[in-house]
Design a protein around this motif. Structure first.
Motif, PDB file in Angstrom:
ATOM      1  N   HIS A   1      -0.393  -7.347  37.938  1.00 21.03           N
ATOM      2  CA  HIS A   1      -0.719  -7.936  36.872  1.00 21.03           C
ATOM      3  C   HIS A   1      -2.614  -8.237  36.659  1.00 21.03           C
ATOM      4  O   HIS A   1      -3.194  -7.864  35.412  1.00 21.03           O
ATOM      5  CB  HIS A   1       0.067  -9.491  36.325  1.00 21.03           C
ATOM      6  CG  HIS A   1      -0.281 -10.329  37.085  1.00 21.03           C
ATOM      7  ND1 HIS A   1      -0.099 -10.773  38.047  1.00 21.03           N
ATOM      8  CD2 HIS A   1      -1.811 -11.156  36.988  1.00 21.03           C
ATOM      9  CE1 HIS A   1      -0.737 -12.088  38.446  1.00 21.03           C
ATOM     10  NE2 HIS A   1      -1.488 -12.208  37.645  1.00 21.03           N
TER      11      HIS A   1
ATOM     12  N   GLY B   1      -2.361  -9.274  31.736  1.00 17.88           N
ATOM     13  CA  GLY B   1      -1.384  -8.444  32.000  1.00 17.88           C
ATOM     14  C   GLY B   1      -0.071  -8.836  32.308  1.00 17.88           C
ATOM     15  O   GLY B   1       1.210  -7.884  32.228  1.00 17.88           O
TER      16      GLY B   1
ATOM     17  N   VAL C   1      -4.321  -3.788  28.874  1.00 21.28           N
ATOM     18  CA  VAL C   1      -4.414  -4.545  27.749  1.00 21.28           C
ATOM     19  C   VAL C   1      -5.950  -4.089  27.353  1.00 21.28           C
ATOM     20  O   VAL C   1      -6.000  -3.722  25.890  1.00 21.28           O
ATOM     21  CB  VAL C   1      -3.676  -5.662  28.776  1.00 21.28           C
ATOM     22  CG1 VAL C   1      -3.417  -6.485  26.986  1.00 21.28           C
ATOM     23  CG2 VAL C   1      -2.044  -5.350  28.446  1.00 21.28           C
TER      24      VAL C   1
ATOM     25  N   LEU D   1      -3.227  -4.465  35.276  1.00 19.33           N
ATOM     26  CA  LEU D   1      -2.216  -3.934  34.026  1.00 19.33           C
ATOM     27  C   LEU D   1      -3.098  -4.953  33.046  1.00 19.33           C
ATOM     28  O   LEU D   1      -3.377  -4.470  31.422  1.00 19.33           O
ATOM     29  CB  LEU D   1      -0.893  -4.134  33.744  1.00 19.33           C
ATOM     30  CG  LEU D   1      -0.118  -3.745  34.802  1.00 19.33           C
ATOM     31  CD1 LEU D   1       0.902  -4.360  35.119  1.00 19.33           C
ATOM     32  CD2 LEU D   1       0.609  -2.916  33.760  1.00 19.33           C
TER      33      LEU D   1
ATOM     34  N   ARG E   1       4.430 -12.477  22.750  1.00 17.79           N
ATOM     35  CA  ARG E   1       4.933 -11.353  23.012  1.00 17.79           C
ATOM     36  C   ARG E   1       5.777 -10.222  22.332  1.00 17.79           C
ATOM     37  O   ARG E   1       6.452  -9.152  22.020  1.00 17.79           O
ATOM     38  CB  ARG E   1       6.413 -11.537  24.472  1.00 17.79           C
ATOM     39  CG  ARG E   1       5.673 -11.302  25.605  1.00 17.79           C
ATOM     40  CD  ARG E   1       6.796 -11.656  26.835  1.00 17.79           C
ATOM     41  NE  ARG E   1       5.850 -12.066  27.925  1.00 17.79           N
ATOM     42  CZ  ARG E   1       6.632 -12.166  28.616  1.00 17.79           C
ATOM     43  NH1 ARG E   1       6.412 -10.863  28.354  1.00 17.79           N
ATOM     44  NH2 ARG E   1       5.939 -11.998  30.273  1.00 17.79           N
TER      45      ARG E   1
ATOM     46  N   GLU F   1       2.629  -7.160  30.212  1.00 16.79           N
ATOM     47  CA  GLU F   1       3.476  -5.697  30.612  1.00 16.79           C
ATOM     48  C   GLU F   1       4.453  -5.836  31.393  1.00 16.79           C
ATOM     49  O   GLU F   1       5.268  -4.732  31.464  1.00 16.79           O
ATOM     50  CB  GLU F   1       2.102  -4.637  31.107  1.00 16.79           C
ATOM     51  CG  GLU F   1       0.645  -4.876  29.837  1.00 16.79           C
ATOM     52  CD  GLU F   1       1.266  -4.372  28.744  1.00 16.79           C
ATOM     53  OE1 GLU F   1       1.918  -3.056  28.715  1.00 16.79           O
ATOM     54  OE2 GLU F   1       1.075  -5.019  27.815  1.00 16.79           O
TER      55      GLU F   1
END
Length: 336
Positions: free
Chosen positions: A234, A207, A241, A237, A124, A210
């Motif tokens: 997710h 995801g 990504v 998402l 992250r 995010e």
């Protein structure tokens, strides 16, 4: 050379007496080739001494000499360990195909290399965890691992290394191994598809990076409606990504549809079983099995308990794919 633990992703550290951190690695992880980016040390008389200089050609004679000396471990500087890990990843095909290395040791080598790569992909703190370079490294590692993952004895050995941990990347590795080994039971020859699905499996939860981490630390059924909707976002998402990567359609389908169900009660699209490819059905099933046996959303279940729970939800999962998963687990003696 004994069958001894390898670096374990930097867990085994020593000190060379000068305050320089060292990482213990298995001699099995070094193949005859030019050693780039790191030097190799061995322990003699309680002291670490240089054995192969950075850039030096490591030969068969080097390895044979280590065996004659009874060397169980080599060492690399902690500062150079990232280069050593890259070296192992780049040579994973030769390592996995080397029948002189015990299967259990090959499983350890594969786990170390894959965990290091997946941890980086799910970091992250990085602005773009999965960029084209990391994506290509993941793809190459999976492609070079297919022959090993299709072995009947590989899953049993790998299970010692991949079944623990609650990090997203650890779950992704577990799902990838289960999905690929299940698919290998009936589509071993389609290597392009297996690689694409393997990438989708290892990246299926990307995801989640995010979204706020704290919502994934709670049980889904205790979340507010708004937080449940966030969780359900997710998969989409994840596709976002990865939108800038040259991913095959099968990989994107795995990321997008890994929470769908046979009865249409999954998310995000509510697709039913007749709309889902067989490889997605395998991923959906293996995702649930790994989640249950890893204990990511509650009590950690035994393989038998997890399979029984999945069987009780016949409308949610493809029962033919479940039969295949059970056969694969039974061959590896992992159903109890």
């Amino acid at each position: 050379m004994g069958n001894t633990p390898s670096a374990g992703n930097g867990e085994h550290k020593a000190n060379n007496g000068n305050g320089q951190g060292m990482v213990k690695v298995s001699p099995y992880m070094v193949i005859p080739s030019r050693v780039g980016g790191f030097s190799l040390y061995l322990k003699q008389g309680g002291k670490l001494v240089l054995y192969a200089e950075k850039g030096e050609l490591f030969t068969d004679e080097h390895k044979q000499r280590l065996g004659l000396l009874g060397v169980d471990h080599l060492y690399v500087r902690a500062a150079d360990y990232v280069h050593f890990t890259r070296y192992v990843q780049e040579n994973i095909l030769d390592l996995m195909d080397d029948e002189a290395i015990p299967v259990g040791e090959r499983a350890r080598i594969w786990s170390d290399a894959t965990v290091s790569l997946a941890r980086e992909a799910f970091d992250r703190s990085l602005p773009k965890p999965v960029d084209k370079r990391r994506f290509q490294r993941i793809r190459s590692l999976i492609a070079d691992s297919l022959r090993f993952l299709s072995r009947d004895d590989a899953l049993k050995e790998l299970s010692r290394f991949i079944r623990e941990g609650e990090e997203i990347f650890q779950h992704g590795i577990g799902v990838m191994v289960l999905t690929v080994t299940t698919l290998c039971s009936f589509m071993k020859e389609d290597s392009d598809l297996l690689v694409a699905v393997g990438m989708g499996a290892i990246l299926h939860d990307i995801g989640k990076l995010e979204l706020p981490q704290d919502i994934f630390n709670k049980k889904f059924d205790t979340l507010s409606r708004a937080d449940r909707d966030l969780v359900k976002s997710h998969p989409a998402l994840g596709v976002g990504v990865c939108s800038a990567l040259p991913l095959p359609q099968e990989t994107l389908q795995c990321i997008l549809f890994h929470h769908e169900r046979e009865d249409g009660l999954g998310y995000p699209s509510g697709s039913t079983g007749n709309m889902l490819p067989s490889y997605v059905k395998a991923l959906i099933l293996c995702n649930e099995y790994d989640t249950l046996t890893r204990g990511r959303e509650g009590r950690k279940l035994t393989p038998f308990e997890a399979l029984a729970r999945i069987k009780s939800m016949r409308s949610a999962y493809d029962m033919d794919m479940l039969r295949r998963l059970i056969e694969v687990l039974a061959k590896a003696d992992l159903t109890s």
